[in-house]
Design an enzyme around this catalytic site. Structure first.
Site, PDB file in Angstrom:
ATOM      1  N   GLY A   1      26.249  34.064 -16.547  1.00 16.63           N
ATOM      2  CA  GLY A   1      27.157  33.269 -15.714  1.00 16.63           C
ATOM      3  C   GLY A   1      26.851  31.790 -15.818  1.00 16.63           C
ATOM      4  N   ASN A   2      27.403  31.010 -14.926  1.00 13.88           N
ATOM      5  CA  ASN A   2      27.118  29.573 -14.895  1.00 13.88           C
ATOM      6  C   ASN A   2      27.163  29.100 -13.447  1.00 13.88           C
ATOM      7  OD1 ASN A   2      29.898  28.459 -14.246  1.00 13.88           O
ATOM      8  ND2 ASN A   2      30.330  29.702 -16.053  1.00 13.88           N
ATOM      9  N   ARG A   3      26.807  27.831 -13.236  1.00 12.85           N
ATOM     10  CA  ARG A   3      26.600  27.347 -11.865  1.00 12.85           C
ATOM     11  C   ARG A   3      27.855  26.789 -11.197  1.00 12.85           C
ATOM     12  NH1 ARG A   3      22.383  23.215 -12.802  1.00 12.85           N
ATOM     13  NH2 ARG A   3      23.188  22.478 -10.806  1.00 12.85           N
TER      14      ARG A   3
END
Ligand code: CTP
Length: 328
Positions: free
Chosen positions: A131-133
């Site tokens: 995922g990413n932030r």
């Protein structure tokens, strides 16, 4: 329009949490009128995470925040951010908000705006993902601003856990493939696409259906394969009159040049550039500071709450769309 000028940190906190212990906050809670808040306090109170979170909460509920200025503060000898905005700025914000609140035609009346927000998650196995932030704050702020200006707004939300605005349609997705499918369907009917989501560039090539166990392994290699560049794919099939804005998270030196190159390569009308190497702005932050790169040039939007940055972006989008409609 209910304008609170000046609004102290204490009043802002009460408004954010629905308290009604005096005439001002009681009237605010009871009134259906749109709220405008012009904060005034010392710099430490304004910059305190509690005040910032309260302002963000109010902005997410549709309140218009008139950002304070920087300069001499009321406390003797102090200088910083927190001065009440100058009266002409407050008046201009009230006038604009009244225009946008149904008393006059709104600038995006009749337009369909599609926004992607958040960050995709690509499964590695039954419980893990890449995922990413991205929190979705910028995309949601854009959607709320477009809706305030009269647009019919659809948001494709990738894993966003933020409050949702009345009158905006939300489609929840998890992966880049789901986002692509939802975006393709909605794009056909859209006049404007704001591609704020952080979409994975790569995903695990063969995710496990069950949970991968560490027992008996001394390492794990996950092979990744590219995903579709949704923005470029949609731009390739755009029809005349559609306006497309991409977002780019770039680091440091040469970011503007890379954004210009990206604008051409992806065939979009603007790239909103975030320098994610700077602390306190961008990913998962309440504030942002962006540059908007178009074929005509570049506009810097100074650091502000994402709701304010969204206004600046939507203003550019309005100009681009008017131009697009004229030439199509
Ligand atoms: N984007 C997309 N589909 C992807 C990846 C990104 O639609 N699979 C969109 C994002 O929503 C955003 C823009 O493209 O609007 C971001 O571009 P970026 O990822 O910075 O571009 P890349 O071409 O991947 O740049 P880089 O080569 O720097 O990774």
């Amino acid at each position: 329009m209910y304008a609170i000028v000046p609004a102290s940190a204490n009043t802002i906190a009460k408004l954010a949490h629905g308290m009604a212990d005096n005439l001002l906050t009681t009237a605010a809670l009871a009134s259906p009128a749109p709220l405008l808040i012009a904060p005034a306090m010392n710099d430490r109170m304004y910059e305190h995470p509690a005040t910032q979170a309260n302002l963000e909460m109010l902005a997410a509920r549709g309140a218009r925040i008139v950002p304070p200025g920087t300069g001499q503060l009321a406390s003797k000898g102090e200088f910083g951010i927190g001065r009440l905005a100058e009266p002409p700025e407050v008046l201009a914000a009230i006038e604009e908000a009244i225009g946008g609140a149904g008393f006059a035609p709104r600038s995006l009346d009749g337009l369909r705006v599609l926004v992607t927000a958040g960050g995709t998650r690509e499964p590695i196995d039954a419980v893990r993902y890449v995922g990413n932030r991205s929190s979705g704050r910028m995309g949601f702020a854009l959607a709320e601003e477009a809706a305030r200006r009269g647009a019919e707004v659809t948001v494709i939300a990738a894993n966003v856990s933020l409050p949702r605005a009345n009158g905006v349609d939300y489609i929840d997705v998890e992966t880049a493939a789901e986002l692509e499918q939802a975006a393709r369907e909605a794009f056909a009917k859209a006049d404007v696409l704001l591609m704020a989501a952080a979409v994975a560039d790569f995903r695990p090539a063969s995710p496990e259906a069950s949970k991968i166990s560490k027992t008996g392994r001394d390492g794990l290699t996950v092979e990744l394969e590219p995903t579709t560049d949704v923005l470029a794919a949609l731009a390739a099939e755009r029809r005349p009159g559609q306006t497309i804005v991409g977002f780019a998270a770039e680091h440091g030196e040469g970011a503007a040049e890379r954004a210009r190159e990206k604008l051409e390569r992806k065939g979009v009308d603007a790239i909103v550039l975030n320098d994610v190497s700077r602390p306190g702005i961008g990913f998962d932050a309440a504030e942002n500071e962006v540059s908007i790169v178009t074929r005509a040039g570049m506009q810097e939007v100074p650091r502000a709450l994402k709701a304010e940055v969204a206004r600046a972006i939507i203003e550019v989008v309005e100009e681009l769309h008017a131009e697009e409609v004229k030439t199509s």
